[in-house]
Design a protein around this motif. Structure first.
Motif, short mmCIF file in Angstrom:
data_model
loop_
_atom_site.label_atom_id
_atom_site.label_comp_id
_atom_site.label_asym_id
_atom_site.label_seq_id
_atom_site.Cartn_x
_atom_site.Cartn_y
_atom_site.Cartn_z
N ARG A 36 0.83 -1.21 0.00
CA ARG A 36 0.00 0.00 0.00
C ARG A 36 0.86 1.26 0.00
O ARG A 36 0.68 2.17 0.81
N CYS A 59 -2.00 6.35 2.80
CA CYS A 59 -2.97 7.38 2.41
C CYS A 59 -2.26 8.45 1.59
O CYS A 59 -1.25 8.99 2.02
N GLU A 61 -2.62 11.46 -1.97
CA GLU A 61 -3.23 12.11 -3.12
C GLU A 61 -2.06 12.59 -3.97
O GLU A 61 -1.18 13.28 -3.48
N GLU A 63 -0.78 13.93 -8.14
CA GLU A 63 -1.19 14.45 -9.44
C GLU A 63 -0.05 14.25 -10.44
O GLU A 63 1.10 14.61 -10.17
N LEU A 71 -4.91 11.10 -8.51
CA LEU A 71 -5.25 9.80 -7.94
C LEU A 71 -5.15 9.88 -6.43
O LEU A 71 -4.21 10.45 -5.89
N SER A 72 -6.14 9.31 -5.77
CA SER A 72 -6.17 9.25 -4.31
C SER A 72 -6.14 7.80 -3.89
O SER A 72 -6.64 6.91 -4.59
N SER A 73 -5.60 7.54 -2.71
CA SER A 73 -5.57 6.19 -2.18
C SER A 73 -6.98 5.62 -2.02
O SER A 73 -7.19 4.42 -2.10
N GLU A 74 -7.95 6.49 -1.82
CA GLU A 74 -9.34 6.04 -1.68
C GLU A 74 -9.83 5.28 -2.91
O GLU A 74 -10.74 4.46 -2.82
N SER A 75 -9.21 5.54 -4.06
CA SER A 75 -9.57 4.83 -5.29
C SER A 75 -9.06 3.39 -5.29
O SER A 75 -9.56 2.57 -6.04
N LEU A 76 -8.05 3.13 -4.47
CA LEU A 76 -7.38 1.83 -4.49
C LEU A 76 -7.66 0.97 -3.27
O LEU A 76 -7.82 -0.24 -3.37
N TRP A 77 -7.68 1.60 -2.09
CA TRP A 77 -7.91 0.89 -0.85
C TRP A 77 -8.47 1.84 0.20
O TRP A 77 -8.29 3.04 0.11
#
Length: 83
Positions: A36, A59, A61, A63, A71-77
């Protein structure tokens, strides 16, 4: 963008080295799923051989300025820091 799902560090290093040598490449986003973690490699100028690298933990973010992509970590996990 390179996504790594295995922990073969030799292959990972070899791929990143090849990308950094590719003509015209100015940014590389390396996503390591098992750990991660994310590394953003950036070259300030196409003729400059020096790369800067920014490490991001669980965690993040980021660009990619050359392609206007965020891209944010929220998109992946799941990541509670942005919740």
């Amino acid at each position: 963008v390179q996504i790594f799902s295995a922990t073969n560090f030799r292959d990972r290093a070899s791929q990143l080295k090849a990308y950094r040598r590719a003509v015209g490449v100015r940014e590389i986003l390396a996503i390591d799923i098992p750990t991660r973690s994310v590394e953003l490699f950036q070259r300030s100028d196409a003729d400059d051989p020096a790369w800067s690298v920014t490490d991001h933990g669980e965690c993040f973010e980021v660009e990619l300025k050359t392609i206007h992509f965020a891209l944010s970590s929220e998109s992946l996990w799941p990541c509670s820091a942005f919740g």
